[in-house]
Design a protein around this motif. Sequence first.
Motif, mmCIF file in Angstrom:
data_model
loop_
_atom_site.group_PDB
_atom_site.id
_atom_site.type_symbol
_atom_site.label_atom_id
_atom_site.label_comp_id
_atom_site.label_asym_id
_atom_site.label_seq_id
_atom_site.Cartn_x
_atom_site.Cartn_y
_atom_site.Cartn_z
ATOM 1 N N LEU A 248 0.807 -1.117 0.069
ATOM 2 C CA LEU A 248 0.263 -0.417 -0.132
ATOM 3 C C LEU A 248 0.614 1.556 0.278
ATOM 4 N N MET A 257 -3.939 1.406 6.193
ATOM 5 C CA MET A 257 -5.409 1.477 5.146
ATOM 6 C C MET A 257 -6.993 2.404 5.677
ATOM 7 N N VAL A 260 -5.468 4.709 3.265
ATOM 8 C CA VAL A 260 -6.142 4.800 1.652
ATOM 9 C C VAL A 260 -7.379 5.447 1.375
ATOM 10 N N ALA A 274 -4.229 1.363 -5.641
ATOM 11 C CA ALA A 274 -3.800 0.984 -4.233
ATOM 12 C C ALA A 274 -4.776 -0.080 -3.707
ATOM 13 N N TYR A 278 -4.965 -4.591 -4.241
ATOM 14 C CA TYR A 278 -5.284 -4.938 -2.715
ATOM 15 C C TYR A 278 -6.198 -6.099 -2.260
#
Length: 372
Positions: A248, A257, A260, A274, A278
């Motif tokens: 990431l 996360m 993100v 990303a 993932y």
Amino acid sequence: MSRVLVLNCGSSSVKYRLYDGDTVHDKGTVERVGEPGGGPADHETAVREILDRVDLAGLAGVGHRVVHGGRRFSEPVLVDDAVFAAIEELVPLAPLHNPANLAGIRVARAALPGVPQVAVFDTAFHHTLPEAAATYAIDRDTAERYGIRRYGFHGTSHAYVSRRTAELLGRPYDQVRTITLHLGNGASACAVDGGRSVATSMGMSPLEGLVMGTRSGDLDPAIVFHLRREAGMGVDEIDDLLNHRSGLLGLSGVNDMREVLARRAAGDRAATLAFDVYRRRITGYVGAYYALLGRVDAVTFTAGVGEHSADVRAAALAGLDRLGISVDPARNAGSGDRVISPDGAEVSVCVVGTDEEREIARETRAVVGATG
């Protein structure tokens, strides 16, 4: 027999828990070990600080998390000089973790000479992998000489979570087939058939498999040769790239996360890509492990991302309805250990909070009881 201290020495932290039976009497984490800014100078100093502050009266044993047990250790063991030396020999397979694990064992053995010390290995749960699952398709003599095989990691977590999933479903552990998804900064998938690991995504090292916070996961090994030849990168530089500047972080600039997802919601293209890379990797492993198991009773999410990100859970399993896998939005938005699939779903989707320290304490008691 009830009081057990658990020491979990990570690469830059030490977690500890003191159990009396199933009750946690003391717990904490020493962070930034060996880093500038006021943390302990090293793991030995950190463990000494913990032992000075914890009530050590009446300990039945101390359980230590050890990341790599190689081919030798297939179950938890009582630590003696020979076991300690064997763990040292495995340092080349886990250079970031086994030295920290050994430091904790060394200090605890010296400070508590009359208390049994038990090593609980991250790799041990995966010793049930079929030979075909553990073997890489390279020259056999070379693989044997250098210990090249799939070892798998996060075993303590996968063991705890798969057992807890069976409890959640009210079914015997030895009759449940589960795909467990340990999604944290490190991430791995595991296919568990009746309490036995039969496939797992991490390999000889924790680099293989799912996309992680800073690790690439699966990639064409020829990329390493290409970077060496065309970019002039050395082995250590490539190692650092794939382990610390990929995943990431490499795709979006952040390894958390939550960040993100926030950037994705704001329309950031790098974060969106990303996230898609993932979740696509997770979906692929779920489908592959479904095929290997033949029948799946549950898919279970755990660890920081797996437990707390409803978006990741929903996206990772989207489109798998024909396999009997789906997520109920209202249940997915809840909290705690629970089933988040709709009523009557062919495959239960679960969320379980992992508890590696509790699993280490359980296995420590089993070893101490068997040898006491």
